[in-house]
Motif scaffolding. Structure first.
Motif, PDB file in Angstrom:
ATOM      1  N   TYR A  74     140.753 -16.880 -10.557  1.00 54.71           N
ATOM      2  CA  TYR A  74     140.374 -17.995  -9.694  1.00 54.71           C
ATOM      3  C   TYR A  74     140.952 -17.868  -8.286  1.00 54.71           C
TER       4      TYR A  74
ATOM      5  N   PHE B 251     135.246 -27.849 -10.458  1.00 52.01           N
ATOM      6  CA  PHE B 251     135.862 -26.660  -9.897  1.00 52.01           C
ATOM      7  C   PHE B 251     134.964 -25.495 -10.284  1.00 52.01           C
ATOM      8  N   SER B 252     134.364 -24.881  -9.298  1.00 53.54           N
ATOM      9  CA  SER B 252     133.435 -23.790  -9.573  1.00 53.54           C
ATOM     10  C   SER B 252     134.109 -22.458  -9.303  1.00 53.54           C
ATOM     11  N   PHE B 253     133.649 -21.480 -10.004  1.00 50.88           N
ATOM     12  CA  PHE B 253     134.202 -20.148  -9.808  1.00 50.88           C
ATOM     13  C   PHE B 253     133.160 -19.154 -10.280  1.00 50.88           C
ATOM     14  N   ASN B 254     133.460 -17.920 -10.120  1.00 48.80           N
ATOM     15  CA  ASN B 254     132.574 -16.914 -10.691  1.00 48.80           C
ATOM     16  C   ASN B 254     133.396 -15.733 -11.145  1.00 48.80           C
ATOM     17  N   TYR B 255     132.766 -14.943 -11.963  1.00 50.54           N
ATOM     18  CA  TYR B 255     133.497 -13.842 -12.570  1.00 50.54           C
ATOM     19  C   TYR B 255     133.184 -12.566 -11.817  1.00 50.54           C
TER      20      TYR B 255
ATOM     21  N   THR C  28     130.741 -21.192 -15.469  1.00 52.75           N
ATOM     22  CA  THR C  28     131.282 -20.905 -14.138  1.00 52.75           C
ATOM     23  C   THR C  28     131.724 -22.170 -13.424  1.00 52.75           C
ATOM     24  N   GLU C  29     131.944 -23.185 -14.179  1.00 51.11           N
ATOM     25  CA  GLU C  29     132.409 -24.410 -13.545  1.00 51.11           C
ATOM     26  C   GLU C  29     133.252 -25.132 -14.569  1.00 51.11           C
ATOM     27  N   LEU C  30     134.276 -25.764 -14.111  1.00 53.75           N
ATOM     28  CA  LEU C  30     135.084 -26.502 -15.072  1.00 53.75           C
ATOM     29  C   LEU C  30     135.509 -27.818 -14.475  1.00 53.75           C
TER      30      LEU C  30
ATOM     31  N   GLU D   3     137.523  -9.185 -15.097  1.00 54.89           N
ATOM     32  CA  GLU D   3     136.977 -10.369 -14.463  1.00 54.89           C
ATOM     33  C   GLU D   3     135.465 -10.333 -14.322  1.00 54.89           C
TER      34      GLU D   3
END
Lengths: 878, 448
Positions: free
Chosen positions: A748, A866-870, B33-35, B25
Motif C-alpha cells: 500500500y 481506501f483503494s489500492f492496486n496490486y 482492490t478497495e477496503l 504484489e
C-alpha cells in the motif's frame, strides 16, 4: 513614461519602403527613453513621484484643541511614510466638509442630542504630493469633547489613483467594518463613561443636598451660601437629567441597528489611562456652557462615586482621550486588526490585486475540484470573520496575540510566539530595510519636479487637492451592490489645463469617473497578498536594506507580523516549542551569511534566491543542533498558507534536482499511494515531507493528510488517513515493529529512504510527470516552481473533472454491460492522452472528487474507502 | 526482499516469510482492490453472521453485537446487553404477521441467551440463569425450534420457552452441533459424537441420546453437514471422518499427517508446526470439502472419497476459517493476519518439477482394517490430483483473522483480533457504482 498613443503615432509615420533596416531595430530617435529612476528596478511602481514608499493607512483626528492631526499610520513604520507630510495631508483630508458639525444642541431642543451619523466615504487626490486617498470619516463620542463628538478619519493612501478608484468598493467595505468595530467599542465606552458620570452626579447631589440642609439650619433659608448651594444643586439636577437622556440615547442605539441586538456587555474593566504620544496637552480649550459636565478634570476609573466640583478652573488643561481610550479595550485591537488586514490586502500593484480577485472569484465557482490542489480558502471562515466585525464581538473571541497590534509593549512570550509561528515569514520580511536611502533621491527629485511645476504657476497648493469622488454615505451594506459608482459626484476644483499631465496623467480620463471598470466581486473576498509574489511597491524596498537584517530581526519587525489566525494552535504550546531553541540565532546567522554585494545591483530575484537558499541552509544546519522545526512549517494542526507552500516549492525544486527518481515518488503521491519518507534524522525527513506536500491531492486546510514526523509504527487506518508520512528509522528493538508494519503494508505504500537515498514504489514510465519534475529544469525559484507545479496539477484536476462528469463513460448502455463500461473508461483516459499508469492518477482524483461531491462523512474514517492496486514495486537508487 | 529497509543493520528472521508462499504484489486475479475499515468493537471480534443480502452482524469478546451495512460500511444498530464475551451467534428467521423476520440469537459467557431484532436493535427475548455457558446454537427451521449446546442440550421454542433438555453430560460439553435428517442432531462432545433424537408430540417435546460414535482418537474440533447423506467431523490430531447422515456409519476415514520428507535443517525449525494437525474448520459445498488442518489446507472430494488438492503450509500459522467459493477457489484466513485466496489448478505434467509445496504431501494414511469401507489410497495414485495455487492475499489486519463472510460481488467481510472489521471490495465495481450514484444525484439536483 511614454504613453501608448505616442507609440502608435510613431509607427504610423515610419516609412517602410525606404531601405532595408532590421525591422527589429528601432531607430535611435524612436527608442523608448529609459525609465528616469534607474535605481528603481520596478518600472510599474507609481511611487516614483510620491514621497512615501508604499501604501499606508493614516488615522487622523480633527482635534478641538490643535486642529487636524495625524494619530497613527499602518504600518506603524516611519520609513513607509518617508518624507510625506502627514500633518499637511491630515489637514487636507480633514478639511473636507463633513456633516458632523451639527451635533450638540439642535435648535428647539434644550438638551444635547446625539446624532448617529453615517460615515462618509470620499476619494481625494493630491497631485502635488503624488498621493491619492480613500478617506473614511467617522465620529466617535466623547463626554468631554465639544458637542460630545470627536471627528476622526481613516485614509488609505496610495500613489496609484487607479487602485483607489478601482478598489473603491472593497476599500469601502473594509473600512466600514473597521469603522463599525471602532464605533461599537466607542458606544460601549461612552455608555460606561456616562454611567460613571451619573453615579458621580448622584453622589454630588446627595452631598450638596446635605450641605444645603446643613447651611439652611445654620444660616437660615436665604443666605447667599444657601442660594449658591441651591443653584449648584439645580445645576447638578439638570446635568443628571441631561446625562440620563444621553445614556438613553446611546443605549437605544442597538434598537436602531439590527446587529447590535446581541450585545452582551462584559463587566467593565477600567480603561487604561497610560499617557500616549498621541495626545498633546492643550492650553487652549473651548469651554462650553455645560460647565459641570465638561469640567470634570479627572477621569473616573472606578465605581466609587466622586464629588464633582463645580466650575473647575482647570478646564484649560483638559487632556482629551486618545483614540484607544475612546474605544472599549476589546474592540480597539480588533479594529487595528481589521486595518492591518486592509493594509495587507491592498498591498502591491493594482494589477496583481485585480488578478487575485478574479482568480478568487473563479475559484469560488469551482468548489467541486478546487479542494484537490488549490489552497484551501475557507469560505465559511470568511463569513466568520465578517461576522466578527458585523456583529458586536464577544470579547473572548479576540486572540491574545491580536492585542500585540494595539501598540502595547509585547511580552517576551508573545514575541516568541510570533517568531515561532511564522519563521519563514521572518526571513523575507526581515529584509525589509529602511527605504530612506533609496527613496530619498526620488523624493528629492519629485519635490524638485513639484517646484518646477509650481514655478510654472500652473496650480496653487490649494488647488492641488481634488475631491475626486464623494460618495454619499449610504448604508454600508449597500456597497456590495455594483452600482454605487453612479453615486459618485466629482468635484474637480482644478483648472484642468494647468495641471501637468505628468503628475496626474489620467485625471481627466473617464476611467477616473468610472469607479468600477472591472467587475466588482463580493467585497468580503479580500485577497491576502503575498509579498513574495507581489511585484508592487514592496519590491524595491528590499534592495538596499540587506546589510542590516540583523537589527531588523528586532522586535520592531516582529510586531508587524501579520496577526495570528484565530484558528492557530494554542499559543502556549507554541511558546513551549520555541523555548527549546531561540529564534534569534536563526536570524542572525541568516544575516551573517548574506552576501555583501547584494546591496549593489543584484536584482531582487537574485537577492531573494539567496535569502531562500540561505534560509534553507540554516534550517539544515539547525537540524543538527536542535529539534528542527525550521525545516517544516507544516506543524500539524496549523493553517497552511500559500507562503509555506511556496517555500515548500523551493524544497521540492531541490528534491527533483537531487533525486532522479523524483517522478516515481510524485507518481506515488498523485496516484493515492501513501509515500513513507523514512529517515533517522527528523530535520531531513520533515524537509522532504514538506517538499513533497505540494503534490498531495486534497492536502486539507491544515495538512491533515500529511504526517510530517511519526515515531511509532502505523496501522492500516493511518495509511488511509495520511498520504504522506515522515517516519523515524529507529535502531532499537522498538523499531523492528515499525519495520514490520513497513514490510507488511508494503503493497500500500511507497518508501522513500532519506538515508540511503532509495525509493521503493511501483514503476512509472510516462512523460506527464516528466514535465512536472524534470531534474534538469531551468526553473530557478521555488515560488516559480510551485506555480509551475500548481498549473500542471490544475490541468490534472480539470481532466479528472472531465473524466468524472462524462456521462457516456460511466453509464452502462444496457444493464448487462458492466464490462463495456470498464472498457470505455480505459479508452476515454487513453484518448485524453494518459498512459495506464497516469490513468491511475486521474482515477484517484476522480474518486476524491466523487467523495467530495457526496460530502461523505469524514468523522468516522471507517466510513470512507481506501483503494489500492496490486502492482510490483521496484527499488530505485541514485 | 525487504532487507534494504534495514539499511544493512544485520539480518532478522522475525518476519521473513517462507519463499514458497510469497505471491508478491502482482495479483491480477485478486479483485479486492478497495477496503473499508469498520471500527466499533473494543475487543477481539470472533463471529460474523450474514443477516440478509446487505446486512451482517459482528460479535466478539466485548459482548457487543453490531449490525452493519456491507455496501456503505455504515453501522446500523448496536445490540448491547451481554456483559461478557459472545460465545455463539446465529440468525433466526421466523414468520410473524405474515411477514418474514430475521432475528439474531446470541449466547454469551454471562450464561444468557438473547434474541435481537436487527432492524430496531431491541432485545426481543432473553434467557438468563443458565447452568453453563452456551457454546453452539442450532436452529431447526422445519420444526420451528432451536437448540443450545452447553453442558446439556436444551430445546427452545420460538418464544424462548424451554421445551426440554438432556441430562448433564460432562464437563467438556457440546462444542458443535449439526442437524441431521429424521429430527436427529449430531453433537460433538470431546472425542465423541452423540446422536440425539428429538420427539415432538402434541403434549411434550423430548430429546434422547440414541447413539454414541466414539471413533475419534482426540477431541473433535469441527463438525459440519455436507449434504443430506453425509456429515463430517475433524479432530485435533487430523482425523477426518465422513459419516452417513442416516445410519451414522463411517463412509470415509482420513488421517492427515503432514509428514516432513526432507530431513534438512528446516525440520527442526518447523517442529512446532509439524505437530499441529488440528482440523480447526471445515466447509463444504455438498461435493467438495475443504479443511483447515493446522496451517495447511486440504480439499477432499466427498463423492469420489478422494483427496483433490492440498497444501501443507498455506499460512504462516494456524488457519482459523476456510471456505470454498463458487468458482473453484478456496479462501482461508489465519492467525498470521492474512486472508489468502487459492485456486484449484490442474497439476503440471508429472515430468516437471513440482512446486515446493508439492513435496511432502504423502501425508494421508488410511487406517486399514479398522473400519470397513474406509478407503486406503496412496496419493500419487490418485488421478486428477490438483494443486492449490495462491492467487491473492489480503493484508490489512494486524491480528489473527477470526473468520470471514462472503457477500459475493458486494465484497468480503473479515473480522480480527485487532478489534477491526474490514470490508474488501472490488474497486472497479465500487467506482462504477459511485459514478452511477453521482449521476443520479446530478439528475436530482439538476446539474452541478
Amino acid at each position: 513614461m511614454i504613453a501608448s498613443p505616442d507609440v502608435v503615432a510613431f509607427t504610423k509615420d515610419d516609412d517602410f519602403g525606404d531601405s532595408y533596416t532590421d525591422p527589429c531595430l528601432l531607430p535611435e530617435e524612436f527608442s523608448v527613453p529609459l525609465f528616469p529612476h534607474a535605481a528603481n528596478a520596478n518600472p510599474w511602481t507609481k511611487t516614483s513621484y510620491a514621497k512615501f514608499s508604499k501604501d499606508f493607512i493614516l488615522i487622523s483626528e480633527f482635534s478641538e484643541q490643535v486642529g487636524p492631526q495625524p494619530l497613527l499610520t499602518i504600518p506603524d513604520d516611519p520609513r513607509v511614510c518617508g518624507t510625506f507630510d502627514l500633518n499637511y495631508f491630515s489637514l487636507r483630508i480633514m478639511s473636507v466638509d463633513y456633516q458632523a458639525s451639527f451635533v450638540g444642541h439642535p435648535p428647539g431642543c434644550s438638551y444635547p442630542k446625539l446624532n448617529f451619523v453615517e460615515d462618509s466615504k470620499v476619494v481625494l487626490g493630491d497631485s502635488k504630493e503624488g498621493a491619492f486617498a480613500y478617506v473614511h470619516h467617522l465620529t466617535l463620542y466623547d463626554l468631554e469633547a465639544r458637542g460630545f463628538v470627536r471627528p476622526f478619519c481613516m485614509a488609505y493612501i496610495s500613489a496609484d489613483e487607479r487602485k483607489i478608484m478601482q478598489q473603491f468598493q472593497q476599500l469601502s467595505s473594509g473600512f466600514s467594518k473597521a469603522s463599525e468595530s471602532l464605533k461599537s467599542g466607542n458606544r460601549k465606552a461612552f455608555a460606561n463613561e456616562l454611567e460613571k458620570k451619573l453615579q458621580d452626579l448622584e453622589y454630588t447631589r446627595s452631598v450638596l443636598h446635605k450641605e444645603t440642609e446643613l447651611q439652611k439650619m445654620n444660616n437660615g433659608c436665604y443666605s447667599t451660601q444657601v442660594i449658591e448651594k441651591a443653584n449648584e444643586l439645580a445645576n447638578v439636577e439638570k446635568s443628571i437629567y441631561e446625562h440620563k437622556d444621553l445614556l438613553r440615547q446611546i443605549t437605544s442605539y442597538p434598537n436602531r441597528k439590527r446587529d447590535t441586538d446581541h450585545v452582551q456587555y462584559e463587566p467593565e474593566k477600567p480603561v487604561e489611562t497610560s499617557i500616549t504620544d498621541h495626545t498633546f496637552p492643550s492650553t487652549h480649550s473651548i469651554n462650553g456652557d455645560k460647565g459641570i459636565e465638561t469640567d470634570s478634570g479627572s477621569q473616573q476609573l472606578s465605581y466609587t462615586p466622586q464629588l464633582i466640583k463645580a466650575k473647575s478652573a482647570k478646564c484649560f488643561d483638559k487632556r482629551l482621550k486618545t483614540l484607544e481610550e475612546l474605544c472599549d479595550s476589546n474592540f480597539f485591537p480588533q479594529t487595528m486588526d481589521q486595518l492591518n488586514l486592509i493594509e495587507k490586502t491592498f498591498r502591491g500593484d493594482l494589477c496583481f490585486i485585480s488578478t487575485s480577485q478574479i482568480d478568487q472569484a473563479l475559484l469560488s465557482k469551482q468548489k467541486i475540484t478546487s479542494f484537490l490542489f488549490e489552497e484551501e480558502r475557507d469560505w465559511e471562515e470568511e463569513e466568520n470573520s465578517r461576522n466578527l466585525y458585523d456583529t458586536d464581538h464577544n470579547p473572548h473571541i479576540a486572540p491574545p496575540s491580536v492585542s500585540n497590534l494595539s501598540g502595547e509593549p509585547m511580552s517576551l512570550e508573545s514575541y516568541a510566539t510570533c517568531v515561532e509561528i511564522s519563521p519563514h515569514k521572518l526571513d523575507l520580511e526581515s529584509m525589509e530595510g529602511p527605504p530612506e536611502s533609496s527613496t530619498s533621491d526620488i523624493t528629492q527629485e519629485t519635490s524638485e519636479e513639484a517646484v518646477d511645476t509650481e514655478t510654472k504657476g500652473s496650480f496653487s497648493s490649494d488647488r492641488s487637492i481634488e475631491a475626486l469622488g464623494n460618495v454619499s454615505p449610504a448604508n454600508p451594506n449597500s456597497f456590495v451592490r455594483r452600482s454605487t459608482h453612479e453615486v459618485c459626484t466629482v468635484t474637480l476644483s482644478v483648472h484642468q489645463g494647468d495641471v501637468a499631465s505628468e503628475t496626474a496623467p489620467d485625471k481627466n480620463s473617464p476611467s477616473l469617473l468610472d469607479v468600477n471598470t472591472v467587475d466588482v466581486f463580493e467585497t468580503d473576498n479580500l485577497v491576502q497578498i503575498d509579498t513574495a509574489c507581489c511585484m508592487g511597491q514592496d519590491g524595491f524596498i528590499y534592495e538596499e536594506s540587506l546589510p542590516e537584517p540583523v537589527q531588523q530581526c528586532g522586535e520592531d519587525t516582529v510586531v508587524k507580523q501579520e496577526p495570528l489566525s484565530l484558528l492557530q494552535g494554542d499559543p502556549a504550546l507554541q511558546v513551549d516549542y520555541i523555548f527549546g531553541e531561540s529564534a534569534l540565532p536563526l536570524c542572525s546567522s541568516l544575516g551573517f551569511v548574506l552576501p555583501e554585494e547584494s546591496t549593489s545591483v543584484l536584482s531582487e530575484e537574485m537577492v531573494r534566491m539567496n535569502v531562500e537558499d540561505v534560509s534553507d541552509c540554516t534550517s539544515y544546519m539547525s537540524t543538527s543542533t536542535s529539534s528542527d522545526r525550521a525545516g517544516s512549517p507544516f506543524t500539524y494542526g496549523s493553517l497552511i498558507t500559500l507562503k509555506q507552500k511556496k517555500k515548500a516549492g523551493h524544497s521540492a525544486l531541490r528534491f527533483i534536482r537531487q533525486y532522479p527518481f523524483a517522478q516515481q515518488a510524485i507518481f506515488c503521491i498523485l496516484s493515492g499511494r501513501t509515500l513513507v519518507v523514512l529517515g533517522a534524522e527528523e530535520g531531513t525527513v520533515r524537509k522532504l515531507v514538506n517538499a513533497l506536500s505540494i503534490f498531495v491531492p486534497n492536502l486539507g486546510k491544515y495538512g491533515e493528510t500529511v504526517q510530517p514526523w511519526l515515531t511509532t509504527s502505523f496501522q492500516l487506518t493511518d495509511l488511509h488517513r495520511w498520504k504522506l508520512i515522515g517516519l523515524q528509522r529507529v535502531a532499537s528493538p522498538a523499531g523492528s515493529s515499525m519495520l514490520h508494519s513497513l514490510s507488511r503494508y508494503s503493497r500500500y505504500i511507497g518508501i522513500l529512504d532519506c538515508d540511503n537515498k532509495t525509493l521503493r514504489c511501483p514503476p512509472y514510465k510516462g512523460t506527464l510527470l516528466g514535465h512536472m519534475a524534470d531534474h534538469r529544469t531551468q526553473i530557478k525559484r521555488g515560488s516559480t516552481y510551485y506555480l509551475h507545479v500548481q498549473s500542471m496539477l490544475t490541468q490534472l484536476a480539470a481532466k479528472a473533472f472531465l473524466y468524472t462528469f462524462c456521462h457516456h463513460v460511466h453509464l452502462p448502455i444496457n444493464p448487462d454491460d458492466q464490462g463495456s463500461v470498464a472498457l470505455r473508461r480505459t479508452n476515454f483516459l487513453l484518448q485524453l492522452g494518459f498512459t495506464e499508469e497516469e490513468s491511475q492518477i486521474i482515477q484517484f482524483l476522480s474518486e476524491l472528487i466523487k467523495q467530495n461531491f457526496f460530502q461523505w462523512p469524514l468523522k468516522g474514517l471507517g466510513q470512507s474507502v481506501f483503494s489500492f492496486n496490486y502492482t510490483t514495486s521496484f527499488l530505485y537508487k541514485i | 526482499m525487504l532487507r534494504w529497509i534495514l539499511g544493512g543493520r544485520g539480518s532478522q528472521g522475525g518476519f521473513e516469510k517462507s519463499a514458497a508462499l510469497c505471491i508478491g504484489e502482482e495479483q491480477p486475479k485478486n479483485r479486492f482492490t478497495e477496503l473499508q475499515v469498520l471500527k466499533g468493537h473494543f475487543d477481539i471480534v470472533r463471529f460474523l453472521v450474514q443477516i440478509d443480502d446487505f446486512r451482517f452482524a459482528s460479535a466478539g469478546d466485548d459482548g457487543m453485537v453490531l449490525v452493519w451495512n456491507v455496501e456503505t460500511g455504515e453501522r446500523l444498530v448496536e445490540l448491547r446487553g451481554h456483559t461478557q464475551q459472545i460465545t455463539a451467534m446465529t440468525t433466526y428467521a421466523f414468520i410473524k404477521g405474515g411477514r418474514s423476520h430475521s432475528a439474531i440469537i446470541t449466547a454469551s459467557s454471562d450464561r444468557t441467551l438473547s434474541l435481537w431484532d436487527p432492524d430496531t436493535g431491541n432485545r426481543l427475548q432473553t434467557v438468563s440463569d443458565l447452568q453453563s455457558s452456551v457454546k453452539c446454537v442450532v436452529v431447526l427451521d422445519h420444526l420451528d425450534v432451536w437448540l443450545s449446546g452447553a453442558n446439556e442440550l436444551c430445546v427452545w421454542n420460538r418464544d424462548f420457552q424451554l421445551q426440554c433438555k438432556t441430562v448433564h453430560h460432562s464437563d467438556a460439553g457440546i462444542t458443535a452441533m449439526v442437524s441431521l435428517s429424521k429430527n436427529c442432531i449430531a453433537a460433538a462432545m470431546d472425542k465423541e459424537i452423540v446422536i440425539f433424537k428429538l420427539n415432538l408430540s402434541e403434549v411434550e417435546t423430548t430429546i434422547l441420546a440414541i447413539r454414541h460414535l466414539a471413533d475419534h482418537q482426540d477431541t473433535i474440533r469441527s463438525l459440519i453437514t455436507i449434504n443430506d447423506e453425509l456429515f463430517a467431523s475433524g479432530s485435533h490430531i487430523g482425523e477426518l471422518i465422513l459419516w452417513d447422515a442416516i445410519d451414522w456409519t463411517i463412509q470415509a476415514y482420513e488421517h492427515i499427517l503432514w509428514e516432513e520428507p526432507t530431513v534438512d535443517s528446516q525440520s527442526e525449525i518447523r517442529m512446532g508446526q509439524q505437530s499441529e494437525m488440528s482440523i480447526q474448520h471445515m466447509h463444504s459445498d455438498g461435493e467438495l470439502l475443504t479443511a483447515a488442518v493446522g496451517s495447511g489446507l486440504y480439499v477432499y472430494h466427498t463423492v469420489k472419497k478422494s483427496i483433490v488438492a492440498y497444501r501443507k503450509v498455506a499460512h504462516d500459522s494456524d488457519i482459523l476459517h476456510t471456505m470454498l467459493l463458487d468458482n473453484g477457489r478456496v479462501m482461508s484466513c489465519s492467525e498470521d493476519g492474512s486472508i489468502r485466496i487459492w485456486e484449484l489448478q490442474d497439476l503440471p505434467l508429472a515430468a516437471e518439477p513440482a512446486s515446493s509445496g508439492f513435496f511432502g504431501m504423502f501425508g494421508t494414511f488410511g487406517r486399514s482394517g479398522k473400519q470397513a469401507g474406509a478407503p486406503t489410497k496412496k496419493l500419487l495414485e490418485v488421478s486428477g490430483l490438483r494443486s492449490l495455487e495462491l492467487i491473492g492475499d489480503l493484508i490489512g489486519h494486524s491480528g489473527a483473522v477470526q473468520m470471514f463472510v462472503n457477500f459475493g460481488v458486494k465484497g468480503l467481510v473479515t473480522c480480527s483480533a485487532d478489534h477491526l472489521l474490514i470490508v474488501w471490495k472490488d474497486g472497479e465495481r465500487e467506482s462504477q457504482l459511485r459514478s452511477l450514484a453521482l449521476f443520479q444525484k446530478l439528475e436530482q439536483s439538476g446539474g452541478l
